[in-house]
Design a protein around this motif. Sequence first.
Motif, PDB file in Angstrom:
ATOM      1  N   THR A  29       0.987  -1.128  -0.006  1.00 19.16           N
ATOM      2  CA  THR A  29      -0.039   0.066   0.044  1.00 19.16           C
ATOM      3  C   THR A  29       0.743   1.089  -0.048  1.00 19.16           C
ATOM      4  N   PHE A  30       0.402   2.409  -0.822  1.00 27.04           N
ATOM      5  CA  PHE A  30       0.721   3.585  -0.879  1.00 27.04           C
ATOM      6  C   PHE A  30       0.081   4.865  -0.379  1.00 27.04           C
TER       7      PHE A  30
ATOM      8  N   LEU B  11       3.977   4.186 -14.576  1.00 27.18           N
ATOM      9  CA  LEU B  11       3.121   3.485 -14.021  1.00 27.18           C
ATOM     10  C   LEU B  11       1.992   2.903 -15.080  1.00 27.18           C
ATOM     11  N   GLY B  12       2.294   3.493 -16.113  1.00 27.91           N
ATOM     12  CA  GLY B  12       1.132   3.092 -17.207  1.00 27.91           C
ATOM     13  C   GLY B  12      -0.126   3.657 -17.120  1.00 27.91           C
ATOM     14  N   CYS B  13      -0.040   4.802 -16.493  1.00 28.91           N
ATOM     15  CA  CYS B  13      -1.723   5.532 -16.405  1.00 28.91           C
ATOM     16  C   CYS B  13      -2.046   5.995 -17.877  1.00 28.91           C
TER      17      CYS B  13
ATOM     18  N   GLN C 268      -4.018  -0.709  -6.670  1.00 28.24           N
ATOM     19  CA  GLN C 268      -2.908   0.516  -5.959  1.00 28.24           C
ATOM     20  C   GLN C 268      -2.177   1.188  -7.359  1.00 28.24           C
ATOM     21  N   THR C 269      -2.216   0.540  -8.432  1.00 33.34           N
ATOM     22  CA  THR C 269      -1.914   1.358  -9.519  1.00 33.34           C
ATOM     23  C   THR C 269      -2.951   2.458  -9.911  1.00 33.34           C
ATOM     24  N   TYR C 270      -4.215   2.111 -10.171  1.00 33.45           N
ATOM     25  CA  TYR C 270      -5.241   3.076 -10.070  1.00 33.45           C
ATOM     26  C   TYR C 270      -5.175   4.319  -9.069  1.00 33.45           C
TER      27      TYR C 270
ATOM     28  N   GLN D 288      -3.991   8.322  -9.735  1.00 36.35           N
ATOM     29  CA  GLN D 288      -4.780   9.512  -9.589  1.00 36.35           C
ATOM     30  C   GLN D 288      -3.742  10.711  -9.088  1.00 36.35           C
ATOM     31  N   ARG D 289      -2.565  10.568  -8.492  1.00 38.93           N
ATOM     32  CA  ARG D 289      -1.860  11.630  -8.154  1.00 38.93           C
ATOM     33  C   ARG D 289      -0.531  11.500  -8.432  1.00 38.93           C
ATOM     34  N   ALA D 290      -0.311  10.684  -9.761  1.00 40.30           N
ATOM     35  CA  ALA D 290       1.161  10.723 -10.223  1.00 40.30           C
ATOM     36  C   ALA D 290       1.465  12.032 -11.160  1.00 40.30           C
ATOM     37  N   THR D 291       2.663  12.523 -10.658  1.00 41.17           N
ATOM     38  CA  THR D 291       2.946  13.750 -11.200  1.00 41.17           C
ATOM     39  C   THR D 291       4.464  13.682 -11.406  1.00 41.17           C
TER      40      THR D 291
END
Length: 186
Positions: free
Chosen positions: A140-141, A183-185, A160-162, A166-169
């Motif tokens: 978990t993150f 992350l493959g977003c 977790q990837t989802y 949501q907050r990957a920058t």
Amino acid sequence: MPQFLQFSSLIRFKPSVSWVHGLQSCLVSALAIFWLLGAAVALPTPALAQQNQVNYTLSDLSNRDFSGSDLSGTSLAGATLRQTNLAKANLTSTILTKADFTGANLAGANLTAAFADRVIFDQADLHNAIIVGLIATGTTFADADITGADFSETILDRYQTYLLCQRATGVNPSTGIPTKLSLGCP
């Protein structure tokens, strides 16, 4: 047919639930073959953690300062590292299974090829961390700072990837890979 081929057909591999169980099955099978043959063979070590002599398994390392430390190939399995400073630490090929990094500072840390099954990185500072090839199932993150973290080739649970997407920058300054891309977003 050579004798060792006849014995190897007696051992059956069963599908395993996880990579660890699969590795254990392979090791048990290999040991059984050597035992059946009566061979005295020195087997290689099954885990990279044995290359580094430091073993922190099940240790309480909360509030310690390991910033810039070389902990590559060590074992932190089941260790408590709450609020621990691991900024720019080298944790490559480290076993982190069931460790608790709640609130830890892992800014710029290198976790390449680490094994992080069921690890807690909640509220941890992972900005600019290199998390390449990490096996992070059941990890978990929650509320972790992942700005500029590189998750390339990391195995994560879909949920977790989802949540991370949501907050990957940001872009990792060492690898040049954007966090969203790693992350493959979408």
